[in-house]
Design a protein around this motif. Structure first.
Motif, PDB file in Angstrom:
ATOM      1  N   TYR A   1      43.188  39.222  44.566  1.00  0.00           N
ATOM      2  CA  TYR A   1      44.487  39.616  44.019  1.00  0.00           C
ATOM      3  C   TYR A   1      45.587  38.783  44.664  1.00  0.00           C
ATOM      4  N   VAL A   2      46.513  38.292  43.830  1.00  0.00           N
ATOM      5  CA  VAL A   2      47.707  37.606  44.324  1.00  0.00           C
ATOM      6  C   VAL A   2      48.867  38.541  43.992  1.00  0.00           C
ATOM      7  N   TYR A   3      49.215  39.359  44.949  1.00  0.00           N
ATOM      8  CA  TYR A   3      50.205  40.408  44.711  1.00  0.00           C
ATOM      9  C   TYR A   3      51.582  39.842  44.381  1.00  0.00           C
ATOM     10  N   ALA A   4      51.963  38.724  44.983  1.00  0.00           N
ATOM     11  CA  ALA A   4      53.287  38.139  44.739  1.00  0.00           C
ATOM     12  C   ALA A   4      53.445  37.702  43.288  1.00  0.00           C
ATOM     13  N   ASP A   5      52.342  37.284  42.655  1.00  0.00           N
ATOM     14  CA  ASP A   5      52.394  36.816  41.262  1.00  0.00           C
ATOM     15  C   ASP A   5      51.878  37.850  40.276  1.00  0.00           C
ATOM     16  N   SER A   6      51.493  39.021  40.749  1.00  0.00           N
ATOM     17  CA  SER A   6      50.872  40.051  39.899  1.00  0.00           C
ATOM     18  C   SER A   6      49.711  39.461  39.102  1.00  0.00           C
ATOM     19  N   THR A   7      48.797  38.821  39.818  1.00  0.00           N
ATOM     20  CA  THR A   7      47.678  38.129  39.192  1.00  0.00           C
ATOM     21  C   THR A   7      46.375  38.510  39.879  1.00  0.00           C
ATOM     22  N   ALA A   8      45.345  38.726  39.071  1.00  0.00           N
ATOM     23  CA  ALA A   8      43.985  38.923  39.576  1.00  0.00           C
ATOM     24  C   ALA A   8      43.208  37.659  39.229  1.00  0.00           C
ATOM     25  N   VAL A   9      42.615  37.024  40.224  1.00  0.00           N
ATOM     26  CA  VAL A   9      41.882  35.768  40.013  1.00  0.00           C
ATOM     27  C   VAL A   9      40.401  36.055  40.176  1.00  0.00           C
ATOM     28  N   LEU A  10      39.631  35.780  39.118  1.00  0.00           N
ATOM     29  CA  LEU A  10      38.192  35.970  39.134  1.00  0.00           C
ATOM     30  C   LEU A  10      37.535  34.609  39.022  1.00  0.00           C
ATOM     31  N   GLY A  11      36.759  34.248  40.028  1.00  0.00           N
ATOM     32  CA  GLY A  11      36.131  32.936  40.039  1.00  0.00           C
ATOM     33  C   GLY A  11      34.686  33.027  40.463  1.00  0.00           C
ATOM     34  N   PRO A  12      34.050  31.876  40.626  1.00  0.00           N
ATOM     35  CA  PRO A  12      32.660  31.866  41.083  1.00  0.00           C
ATOM     36  C   PRO A  12      32.549  32.523  42.463  1.00  0.00           C
ATOM     37  N   LEU A  13      31.354  32.935  42.804  1.00  0.00           N
ATOM     38  CA  LEU A  13      31.121  33.608  44.078  1.00  0.00           C
ATOM     39  C   LEU A  13      31.570  32.723  45.232  1.00  0.00           C
ATOM     40  N   ALA A  14      32.421  33.262  46.087  1.00  0.00           N
ATOM     41  CA  ALA A  14      32.951  32.513  47.225  1.00  0.00           C
ATOM     42  C   ALA A  14      31.824  32.198  48.213  1.00  0.00           C
ATOM     43  N   THR A  15      31.991  31.118  48.946  1.00  0.00           N
ATOM     44  CA  THR A  15      30.988  30.703  49.914  1.00  0.00           C
ATOM     45  C   THR A  15      30.824  31.735  51.016  1.00  0.00           C
ATOM     46  N   TYR A  16      31.927  32.297  51.462  1.00  0.00           N
ATOM     47  CA  TYR A  16      31.913  33.288  52.535  1.00  0.00           C
ATOM     48  C   TYR A  16      32.514  34.595  52.036  1.00  0.00           C
ATOM     49  N   ALA A  17      32.022  35.700  52.556  1.00  0.00           N
ATOM     50  CA  ALA A  17      32.597  37.005  52.230  1.00  0.00           C
ATOM     51  C   ALA A  17      33.926  37.144  52.979  1.00  0.00           C
ATOM     52  N   GLU A  18      34.991  37.305  52.242  1.00  0.00           N
ATOM     53  CA  GLU A  18      36.329  37.451  52.817  1.00  0.00           C
ATOM     54  C   GLU A  18      36.713  38.923  52.824  1.00  0.00           C
TER      55      GLU A  18
END
Length: 125
Positions: free
Chosen positions: A22-39
């Motif tokens: 989630y990018v709260y400042a832009d009111s955006t949810a970004v869904l992408g490929p599985l990240a390399t590391y669990a954040e």
């Protein structure tokens, strides 16, 4: 402990295939490929949950394509294809008139040809 990351949704044990941020400042949810590391502030989702993802009202969902997923044609691709077909169907006389010069002007810019498609040199060169 299993090396396969699991979906972050409650009671879902399926393997994760995508990461949600989630990018709260832009009111955006970004869904992408599985990240390399669990954040800590990202959510791993399975295929089913990533397809059904919705965002709160007023938010935008940005879906980043995975390189292995087949790309869907965009409106620009379809329009370019339609224009190429129209150009190929146009009689030579009309095509030469539309080019702004005779057949010589078109031939001078033509670099290569493959079927009905032409590769043209930039007029600046």
């Amino acid at each position: 402990m299993s090396s396969v990351r699991r979906c972050s949704r409650t009671a879902c044990g399926r393997p994760a295939v995508a990461t949600l941020t989630y990018v709260y400042a832009d009111s955006t949810a970004v869904l992408g490929p599985l990240a390399t590391y669990a954040e800590p502030h990202c959510y791993d989702l399975c295929a089913e949950h990533s397809e059904r993802l919705t965002a709160p009202r007023g938010w935008e969902v940005v879906r980043l394509l995975d390189g292995s997923a087949p790309a869907r044609p965009s409106g620009d691709d379809l329009e370019a294809l339609a224009n190429a077909v129209r150009e190929a169907a146009r009689p030579q006389k009309r095509a030469a008139e539309a080019g702004g010069g005779g057949p010589r002007a078109v031939d001078a810019l033509e670099v290569a040809r493959r079927g009905h498609l032409r590769v043209l040199r930039s007029p600046d060169n």
